[in-house]
Design an enzyme around this catalytic site. Structure first.
Site, PDB file in Angstrom:
ATOM      1  N   ASN A   1      21.613 -20.321  23.476  1.00  0.00           N
ATOM      2  CA  ASN A   1      21.191 -18.930  23.693  1.00  0.00           C
ATOM      3  C   ASN A   1      22.406 -18.074  24.056  1.00  0.00           C
ATOM      4  OD1 ASN A   1      21.539 -18.950  26.676  1.00  0.00           O
ATOM      5  ND2 ASN A   1      19.968 -20.536  26.517  1.00  0.00           N
TER       6      ASN A   1
ATOM      7  N   ASP B   1      14.441 -24.304  26.673  1.00  0.00           N
ATOM      8  CA  ASP B   1      13.125 -24.836  27.036  1.00  0.00           C
ATOM      9  C   ASP B   1      12.794 -26.119  26.272  1.00  0.00           C
ATOM     10  OD1 ASP B   1      12.543 -22.884  28.909  1.00  0.00           O
ATOM     11  OD2 ASP B   1      11.877 -21.468  27.359  1.00  0.00           O
TER      12      ASP B   1
ATOM     13  N   PRO C   1      13.161 -30.917  30.638  1.00  0.00           N
ATOM     14  CA  PRO C   1      12.764 -30.897  32.053  1.00  0.00           C
ATOM     15  C   PRO C   1      13.049 -29.521  32.631  1.00  0.00           C
ATOM     16  CG  PRO C   1      14.844 -32.064  31.771  1.00  0.00           C
ATOM     17  CD  PRO C   1      14.323 -31.768  30.390  1.00  0.00           C
TER      18      PRO C   1
ATOM     19  N   ILE D   1      14.648 -27.923  35.416  1.00  0.00           N
ATOM     20  CA  ILE D   1      15.605 -28.392  36.431  1.00  0.00           C
ATOM     21  C   ILE D   1      15.214 -27.852  37.807  1.00  0.00           C
ATOM     22  CG2 ILE D   1      18.038 -28.309  37.149  1.00  0.00           C
ATOM     23  CD1 ILE D   1      18.648 -27.887  34.074  1.00  0.00           C
TER      24      ILE D   1
ATOM     25  N   PHE E   1      16.102 -17.595  38.876  1.00  0.00           N
ATOM     26  CA  PHE E   1      16.322 -16.340  38.156  1.00  0.00           C
ATOM     27  C   PHE E   1      15.199 -16.205  37.135  1.00  0.00           C
ATOM     28  CE2 PHE E   1      20.307 -13.923  38.680  1.00  0.00           C
ATOM     29  CZ  PHE E   1      20.827 -14.628  39.760  1.00  0.00           C
TER      30      PHE E   1
ATOM     31  N   LYS F   1       6.511 -17.046  38.861  1.00  0.00           N
ATOM     32  CA  LYS F   1       7.426 -18.205  38.837  1.00  0.00           C
ATOM     33  C   LYS F   1       7.840 -18.626  40.245  1.00  0.00           C
ATOM     34  CE  LYS F   1       9.149 -17.252  34.294  1.00  0.00           C
ATOM     35  NZ  LYS F   1      10.183 -16.665  33.481  1.00  0.00           N
TER      36      LYS F   1
ATOM     37  N   LYS G   1       6.859 -22.451  40.631  1.00  0.00           N
ATOM     38  CA  LYS G   1       7.975 -23.407  40.738  1.00  0.00           C
ATOM     39  C   LYS G   1       8.270 -23.768  42.193  1.00  0.00           C
ATOM     40  CE  LYS G   1      10.206 -21.944  36.443  1.00  0.00           C
ATOM     41  NZ  LYS G   1      11.281 -22.332  35.526  1.00  0.00           N
TER      42      LYS G   1
END
Ligand code: C5P
Length: 405
Positions: free
Chosen positions: A210, A279, A305, A307, A323, A337, A341
């Site tokens: 990316n 991803d 995964p 991370i 982020f 998120k 997460k």
């Protein structure tokens, strides 16, 4: 937060071939908003002219302790009091010996004992002269006097030798100076920061990746170092130089990035996941180059995964900051998120605006935590990093004091 802006620095230039780099250093300091006054020793003038420094610094250059006209403009005691820092670059072996012994036999050495400002030296000399016992003895003396020693670097020398003794590059010196002025709020703290993109191989010559430049993560690492932190930077492929003082681990894929994080993170760390992790990974990377035989090519990808989520699930879990790069509903997606997460904080940025975010030198973000948030308007990524780390550290300390009480 521009740490060096409006600081008053005396740049002392002593006699050595690296003196030409001091011209570039002067220019870079001026660009950072520093007010620079150059003081040259007599032997420095054999390598570069005062006029060069006068033009670059926009200030008269001081050369002599016993110069009546210079003393009338700004006397040596006045100059010594004016400085927020005396930076000697290059610092020759001879100058270091004179500094170590407190000599005051020219303007620069006199300023050094007449000032209350910190003194930093960037040594530059032949590798044999650097290794010589008297030089090392003198360096120990100036260390004891709390003088700051920047470098030297190792590598090819002007004389053809290879070894320790090269002056640090001007940009490396500029990177280290904020440590002298920034509050040491992260001293004794260890930050692990992921940065840049990941690359997922398709075959031995191709990959998917990316547009992440790594600039935000590297700026965070640099700011954390200036605040006194120990920094491990886990970086995907990018061309940025390693911030001075960071331990950098270069990785390619998401799986490698996860492994490097797991090996380096402990429960009391601050973990900032700034990397733009792919991803998906190609399910079966080919051993040989994929040939263009078919009209269409279908590749199957499997999820990588996560991370950050993996680290945040660990029992001995660090303070976790994510982020969230979004193109719409930026804050609400980021808050989602933060919760899903299991993070402590998240930095949300709108990557639909090309003037900020990916590849740009500027960013504008909102920092969110469970019961609050703070927005930061567009700023240089390094300046923004100082602001973000100040708030992140406040929350980290609050959480730790609650844990320890
Ligand atoms: O889910 P999303 O990719 O938007 O989450 C972004 C955050 O999660 C970033 O902090 C990023 O570094 C991290 N992340 C990760 N591993 C992944 C994907 C994202 O650590 N596989």
């Amino acid at each position: 937060m521009k740490i060096l802006a409006n600081k008053k620095i005396i740049l002392g230039v002593t006699g050595g071939i690296a003196a030409y780099k001091s011209a570039i250093l002067t220019r870079q300091l001026i660009e950072l908003g520093v007010n620079v006054r150059v003081v040259m020793t007599e032997s420095a003038q054999a390598f570069i002219t005062p006029l060069t420094f006068q033009a670059l610094s926009g200030n008269p250059v001081s050369l002599d302790l016993l110069d009546e006209s210079a003393e009338a403009a700004m006397g040596h005691i006045e100059l010594a009091k004016w400085a927020d820092l005396i930076l000697i670059a290059p610092a020759s072996a001879n100058f270091i010996a004179r500094l170590a012994n407190g000599l005051a036999d020219d303007l620069l050495t006199t300023l050094c004992i007449a000032t209350q400002a910190p003194i930093a030296v960037a040594p530059a000399m032949n590798q044999q002269m650097w290794a010589a016992r008297p030089t090392q003895r003198n360096l120990n003396l100036i260390r004891e006097d709390k003088r700051i020693i920047l470098g030297p670097a190792t590598g090819q020398q002007a004389c053809g030798d290879v070894g320790l003794g090269r002056m640090l590059e001007p940009e490396q010196i500029c990177q280290l100076l904020p440590q002298i002025f920034a509050p040491q709020i992260l001293r004794n703290k260890h930050l692990v920061i992921t940065a840049g993109p990941t690359r997922e191989p398709l075959d031995p010559v191709r990959y998917i990746s990316n547009h992440s430049s790594g600039k935000m993560g590297y700026a965070l690492a640099q700011a954390a170092l200036a605040y006194g932190a120990q920094v491990t930077l886990v970086s995907g492929p990018c061309d940025l130089p390693c911030p001075q003082g960071a331990k950098r681990i270069m990785v390619e894929s998401a799986e490698q990035m996860l492994a490097a994080c797991q090996q380096n993170i402990t429960g009391d760390n601050i973990f900032i996941a700034c990397a733009a992790v792919a991803d998906y990974q190609y399910s079966q990377p080919a051993q040989q180059k994929i040939k263009k035989q078919q009209a269409e090519l279908t590749l199957t990808f499997t999820r990588n995964p996560d991370i950050l989520a993996t680290i945040a699930k660990q029992k001995e879990r660090p303070f976790c900051v994510g982020f969230a790069a979004e193109t719409q509903h930026v804050e609400s997606y980021a808050r989602g998120k933060l919760n899903s997460k299991n993070l402590d904080m998240i930095v949300a940025n709108d990557v639909s605006d090309p003037t900020i975010g990916f590849n740009s030198n500027q960013n504008a973000v909102t920092l969110l935590w469970h019961d609050g948030q703070q927005s930061f308007s567009a700023a240089d990524k390094l300046d923004l990093s100082y602001e973000l780390l100040t708030i992140i550290n406040q929350h980290y300390e609050k959480k730790h004091s609650i844990k320890n009480s």
